[in-house]
Design an enzyme around this catalytic site. Structure first.
Site, PDB file in Angstrom:
ATOM      1  N   CYS A  58      12.226  10.674   7.342  1.00  0.00           N
ATOM      2  CA  CYS A  58      13.058   9.519   7.712  1.00  0.00           C
ATOM      3  C   CYS A  58      14.411   9.517   7.012  1.00  0.00           C
ATOM      4  CB  CYS A  58      12.312   8.221   7.435  1.00  0.00           C
ATOM      5  SG  CYS A  58      10.737   8.178   8.276  1.00  0.00           S
ATOM      6  N   HIS A  90      17.586   2.788   7.298  1.00  0.00           N
ATOM      7  CA  HIS A  90      16.487   3.342   8.105  1.00  0.00           C
ATOM      8  C   HIS A  90      15.681   2.178   8.668  1.00  0.00           C
ATOM      9  CE1 HIS A  90      13.023   5.403   9.454  1.00  0.00           C
ATOM     10  NE2 HIS A  90      12.266   5.152   8.398  1.00  0.00           N
ATOM     11  N   ASN A 131       9.771   2.370  14.204  1.00  0.00           N
ATOM     12  CA  ASN A 131      10.274   3.387  13.280  1.00  0.00           C
ATOM     13  C   ASN A 131      10.382   4.720  14.030  1.00  0.00           C
ATOM     14  OD1 ASN A 131      10.662   5.272  11.270  1.00  0.00           O
ATOM     15  ND2 ASN A 131       9.149   4.404   9.871  1.00  0.00           N
TER      16      ASN A 131
HETATM   17  N1  ACO Z   1      -3.196  -5.074  12.865  1.00  0.00           N
HETATM   18  C1  ACO Z   1      -3.940  -6.001  12.257  1.00  0.00           C
HETATM   19  N2  ACO Z   1      -4.339  -5.925  10.969  1.00  0.00           N
HETATM   20  C2  ACO Z   1      -3.930  -4.832  10.284  1.00  0.00           C
HETATM   21  C3  ACO Z   1      -3.156  -3.823  10.860  1.00  0.00           C
HETATM   22  C4  ACO Z   1      -2.792  -3.970  12.209  1.00  0.00           C
HETATM   23  N3  ACO Z   1      -2.016  -3.070  12.857  1.00  0.00           N
HETATM   24  N4  ACO Z   1      -2.919  -2.881   9.922  1.00  0.00           N
HETATM   25  C5  ACO Z   1      -3.512  -3.290   8.797  1.00  0.00           C
HETATM   26  N5  ACO Z   1      -4.135  -4.468   9.013  1.00  0.00           N
HETATM   27  C6  ACO Z   1      -4.896  -5.263   8.058  1.00  0.00           C
HETATM   28  C7  ACO Z   1      -5.511  -4.453   6.951  1.00  0.00           C
HETATM   29  O1  ACO Z   1      -6.742  -3.900   7.375  1.00  0.00           O
HETATM   30  C8  ACO Z   1      -5.673  -5.478   5.868  1.00  0.00           C
HETATM   31  O2  ACO Z   1      -6.802  -6.242   6.163  1.00  0.00           O
HETATM   32  P1  ACO Z   1      -7.768  -6.764   4.940  1.00  0.00           P
HETATM   33  O3  ACO Z   1      -6.893  -7.657   4.112  1.00  0.00           O
HETATM   34  O4  ACO Z   1      -8.849  -7.474   5.675  1.00  0.00           O
HETATM   35  O5  ACO Z   1      -8.189  -5.523   4.233  1.00  0.00           O
HETATM   36  C9  ACO Z   1      -4.468  -6.382   6.056  1.00  0.00           C
HETATM   37  O6  ACO Z   1      -3.981  -6.140   7.401  1.00  0.00           O
HETATM   38  C10 ACO Z   1      -3.352  -6.117   5.092  1.00  0.00           C
HETATM   39  O7  ACO Z   1      -3.123  -4.714   5.025  1.00  0.00           O
HETATM   40  P2  ACO Z   1      -1.995  -4.157   4.088  1.00  0.00           P
HETATM   41  O8  ACO Z   1      -1.950  -2.661   4.211  1.00  0.00           O
HETATM   42  O9  ACO Z   1      -2.139  -4.747   2.732  1.00  0.00           O
HETATM   43  O10 ACO Z   1      -0.703  -4.787   4.795  1.00  0.00           O
HETATM   44  P3  ACO Z   1       0.755  -4.838   4.249  1.00  0.00           P
HETATM   45  O11 ACO Z   1       1.221  -6.219   4.126  1.00  0.00           O
HETATM   46  O12 ACO Z   1       0.980  -3.896   3.089  1.00  0.00           O
HETATM   47  O13 ACO Z   1       1.548  -4.228   5.488  1.00  0.00           O
HETATM   48  C11 ACO Z   1       2.613  -2.218   6.148  1.00  0.00           C
HETATM   49  C12 ACO Z   1       1.294  -2.908   5.919  1.00  0.00           C
HETATM   50  C13 ACO Z   1       3.353  -2.908   7.280  1.00  0.00           C
HETATM   51  C14 ACO Z   1       2.338  -0.764   6.564  1.00  0.00           C
HETATM   52  C15 ACO Z   1       3.450  -2.264   4.847  1.00  0.00           C
HETATM   53  O14 ACO Z   1       2.708  -1.793   3.767  1.00  0.00           O
HETATM   54  C16 ACO Z   1       4.703  -1.501   4.964  1.00  0.00           C
HETATM   55  O15 ACO Z   1       5.603  -1.909   5.661  1.00  0.00           O
HETATM   56  N6  ACO Z   1       4.823  -0.374   4.248  1.00  0.00           N
HETATM   57  C17 ACO Z   1       5.969   0.465   4.379  1.00  0.00           C
HETATM   58  C18 ACO Z   1       5.708   1.362   5.512  1.00  0.00           C
HETATM   59  C19 ACO Z   1       6.930   2.006   5.988  1.00  0.00           C
HETATM   60  O16 ACO Z   1       7.968   1.384   6.111  1.00  0.00           O
HETATM   61  N7  ACO Z   1       6.787   3.273   6.273  1.00  0.00           N
HETATM   62  C20 ACO Z   1       7.800   4.023   6.784  1.00  0.00           C
HETATM   63  C21 ACO Z   1       8.856   4.351   5.745  1.00  0.00           C
HETATM   64  S1  ACO Z   1       9.085   5.994   5.567  1.00  0.00           S
HETATM   65  C22 ACO Z   1       9.079   6.550   7.084  1.00  0.00           C
HETATM   66  O17 ACO Z   1       9.751   5.938   7.887  1.00  0.00           O
HETATM   67  C23 ACO Z   1       8.235   7.673   7.513  1.00  0.00           C
END
Ligand code: ACO
Length: 325
Positions: free
Chosen positions: A119, A252, A282
């Protein structure tokens, strides 16, 4: 006289198949994968993404974006002397997607290669093109980010498959007596390979390992907000400018919360941040030039504006480019 590089045209392309969150939720439900529009919007800001048809490759998306950028720069393909494609989803193991694109464009003969920094790929590619223009190795470059991330998603993993989409963005970068690109700053830290990767590889004619995206979302989030602030401050210091000089932050497009956090740290209001992640998710290396082109064509980014482009992604890699548009 010092030689600089300047963006003279932008272009982008999203493949026609658009899935809203509701479309994706319905499609995933047929495979027993549960998610919701509310969850996706609240955690990421994403509302839709585009997926390329099965026979469409990164170079095809790049071709459409490149043609638009060339048209905006009022250049013909044969005038280009450098093509850099940033991609983590190339058409083939080799040759590079840049060579495949070069032939499709009819720009045969010019230097062409891919940059692989996930990315951060576009800021890496732009930095390399800027250096090559500054040192006289090139004068008219096409710098492109193009991805078909839909090919490397695990549609049984709801924590990743809702986040990504396909697309391409391109700029024409030309030699100029005035800047142009003011400062660049690139970094990587390979000890974080495991938090964001596609661990499979090709061996003996077969794919070995797991060829789909794995991500520790929270670890990525934490690292991303820290390094994006550092990179922004580094390029501002190199250019002797401050946050107040930034007209547009074009980060990004991974997640609205990462963008909000970066803007907060840089004391920039969100109306100075270009946000298009809602429209295409993304798209990895394509996301910054896609967002830039959308903002240019919407009349937001204007000639003379100071832009901060920032990328962060697998590697872990990160970087920033500060420029006068
Ligand atoms: N739909 C519904 N529920 C979901 C989903 C989904 N798609 N995905 C996860 N959950 C649930 C999980 O199972 C968890 O449930 P639980 O509490 O019962 O265990 C709950 O949602 C929370 O999960 P987390 O992983 O803690 O959610 P978080 O608030 O951290 O959000 C996310 C996840 C959006 C991926 C976040 O961590 C994030 O934005 N990280 C950065 C990711 C990113 O930007 N990556 C790309 C950058 S680099 C590149 O571009 C390659």
């Amino acid at each position: 006289m010092r030689r600089y590089s300047r963006i003279t045209g932008t272009g982008s392309y999203l493949p026609p198949r658009r899935l809203t969150n509701a479309d994706l939720v319905a499609e995933l439900a047929t495979q027993g994968v549960e998610t919701s529009d509310d969850w996706i919007v609240e955690r990421t800001g994403i509302r839709a993404r585009h997926f390329a048809a099965p026979d469409v490759c990164s170079s095809d998306l790049a071709l459409e974006a490149a043609r638009k950028a060339l048209e905006a720069a009022k250049l013909q393909a044969h005038e280009i002397d450098l093509i850099i494609v940033a991609t983590s989803t190339p058409d083939m193991v080799f040759p590079s997607s840049a060579c495949i694109l070069q032939n499709k464009l009819g720009a045969n003969g010019c230097a062409a290669f891919d940059v692989h920094a996930v990315c951060s790929g576009f800021v890496y590619a732009l930095t390399v093109a800027d250096a090559m223009i500054q040192n006289g190795a090139a004068s008219k470059a096409l710098v492109i980010g193009a991805e078909v991330f839909s090919r490397i998603l695990d549609f049984k993993d709801r924590t990743t498959c809702v986040l990504f989409g396909d697309g391409a963005g391109a700029v024409v970068l030309e030699a100029s007596e005035t800047p142009g690109i003011l400062a660049t700053d690139l970094h990587a830290d390979g000890k974080h390979v495991g938090i964001l990767c596609v661990p499979g590889h090709v061996s003996g004619g077969a794919v070995l390992g797991d060829p789909v995206l794995k991500m520790d979302g929270q670890a990525v989030f934490k690292l991303a907000v820290g390094v994006l602030e550092d990179a922004a401050r580094a390029v501002l210091a190199k250019a002797n400018l401050t946050e107040a000089d930034i007209d547009w932050l074009i980060p990004h497009q991974a997640n609205i919360r990462i963008m909000q956090s970066t803007a907060r740290k840089l004391k920039l209001p969100m109306d100075k941040v270009v946000v298009t992640v809602d429209q295409h998710g993304n798209t990895s290396a394509a996301s910054i030039p896609l967002a830039l082109d959308h903002a240019v064509r919407a009349g937001k980014v204007k000639k003379g504006d100071t832009l901060m482009l920032e990328g962060v992604g697998g590697g872990f890699t990160w970087g920033a480019v500060l420029l006068n548009f």
